[in-house]
Design a protein around this motif. Structure first.
Motif, mmCIF file in Angstrom:
data_model
loop_
_atom_site.group_PDB
_atom_site.id
_atom_site.type_symbol
_atom_site.label_atom_id
_atom_site.label_comp_id
_atom_site.label_asym_id
_atom_site.label_seq_id
_atom_site.Cartn_x
_atom_site.Cartn_y
_atom_site.Cartn_z
ATOM 1 N N VAL A 239 0.788 -1.230 0.038
ATOM 2 C CA VAL A 239 0.136 -0.164 0.018
ATOM 3 C C VAL A 239 0.959 1.310 0.181
ATOM 4 O O VAL A 239 0.568 2.228 -0.822
ATOM 5 N N LYS A 240 1.906 1.213 0.842
ATOM 6 C CA LYS A 240 2.688 2.589 1.066
ATOM 7 C C LYS A 240 4.139 2.205 1.426
ATOM 8 O O LYS A 240 4.304 1.132 2.206
ATOM 9 N N ILE A 241 5.113 3.107 1.458
ATOM 10 C CA ILE A 241 6.019 3.030 2.121
ATOM 11 C C ILE A 241 6.290 4.320 3.175
ATOM 12 O O ILE A 241 5.363 5.035 2.704
ATOM 13 N N ALA A 242 6.760 4.333 4.172
ATOM 14 C CA ALA A 242 6.746 5.299 5.187
ATOM 15 C C ALA A 242 8.164 5.206 5.966
ATOM 16 O O ALA A 242 9.006 4.378 6.169
ATOM 17 N N TRP A 243 8.194 6.562 6.673
ATOM 18 C CA TRP A 243 9.397 6.893 7.577
ATOM 19 C C TRP A 243 8.712 7.116 9.091
ATOM 20 O O TRP A 243 8.028 8.210 9.045
ATOM 21 N N GLN A 244 8.830 6.239 10.074
ATOM 22 C CA GLN A 244 8.080 6.481 11.137
ATOM 23 C C GLN A 244 9.064 6.800 12.188
ATOM 24 O O GLN A 244 9.863 6.076 12.473
ATOM 25 N N VAL A 245 8.571 7.801 13.091
ATOM 26 C CA VAL A 245 9.222 8.137 14.275
ATOM 27 C C VAL A 245 8.484 7.113 15.519
ATOM 28 O O VAL A 245 7.251 7.365 15.433
#
Length: 267
Positions: A239-245
């Motif tokens: 669905v998506k790629i993400a950069w998470q804190v």
């Protein structure tokens, strides 16, 4: 998540997985208004992902957002979708981004809230780490345009990385407050809500970052789940790629980072 360690390192990812459609308070996951299927209404010079690749990045397919939207006609992988920031409700009050500011960088800043272990979980979260999970910058990969509103639909479709020949993703990371490895993840969500992410040893760092699908581990906070993305049908349903804190129950996590030169890899 059967232990406190798993909670600290992993359950804060729960809400991000549920946020695959990007509906967290304050996000703009539908992308900009679209004049036609190939451009943003206010693209112009737009907010781009930095143009040419960084010198340390491998050659890949550039994914260049304009006004918070990657146009499927702009790349040979036909990846299309919104680039947007999102966060849990408590953290969201501090989040600011420059995705649509025309700065040429995709930046997000704020302070991820400290997890209150005495909270009352807010559904669909089942615990306080799911309620206060942190903040993220996400990019949908297969988000059609609604012909009536000429905006991206709120529920993205699955992207088949295998069929598209995509083997991973690369990007440059910069900023004066990039979270430490224990508080930062690069991840992929699939249509089933499963999450594949980078463990602490492979957390995003300042400079060039290259992740092949085999580098992303299902529920990376759990040592007992070594299944990588390429060995799972999830590679056909991204669905998506993400950069998470990622949050914790000890302290808040301030952050200020920028992602640029995003590429889809084919080798």
């Amino acid at each position: 998540m059967k232990s406190a360690i798993q909670l600290v390192m992993g359950l804060s990812m729960f809400a991000a997985a549920l946020g695959a459609v990007g509906c967290s308070s304050g996000d703009d996951s539908s992308g900009p208004t679209i004049n036609n299927a190939g451009s943003s209404s206010s693209a112009g010079s737009g907010s781009t992902a930095g143009g040419s690749s960084g010198t340390d990045l491998p050659s890949g397919i550039p994914l260049t957002p304009a006004d918070g939207w990657v146009d499927g006609a702009s790349n040979t992988a036909m990846i299309q979708g919104a680039l947007f920031s999102y966060a849990d409700p408590t953290t969201m009050t501090s989040v600011m981004d420059t995705i649509k500011a025309g700065t040429g960088m995709n930046c997000v800043s704020g302070t991820a809230a400290k997890v209150d272990l005495m909270c009352t979980p807010v559904p669909p979260a089942t615990d306080c780490y799911g309620t206060t999970w942190g903040a993220a910058l996400g990019l949908n990969l297969n988000q059609p345009i609604d012909p009536t509103t000429m905006m991206g639909v709120m529920t993205p479709l699955a992207f088949d990385a295998t069929a598209a020949g995509i083997t991973g993703f690369a990007f440059d990371l910069s900023g004066d407050m990039v979270p430490v490895a224990a508080n930062f993840r690069f991840l992929i969500n699939d249509m089933a809500g499963n999450q594949y992410c980078t463990g602490t040893a492979k957390a995003p760092k300042i400079g060039a970052n290259v992740y092949h699908l085999a580098d992303l581990i299902e529920e990376c906070w759990q040592a007992a789940k070594p299944t990588d993305l390429t060995g799972d049908k999830a590679a056909n349903n991204i669905v998506k790629i993400a950069w998470q804190v990622v949050t914790n129950s000890t302290a808040t996590v301030p952050f200020n980072f920028c992602v640029s030169n995003i590429e889809a890899l084919t080798n």
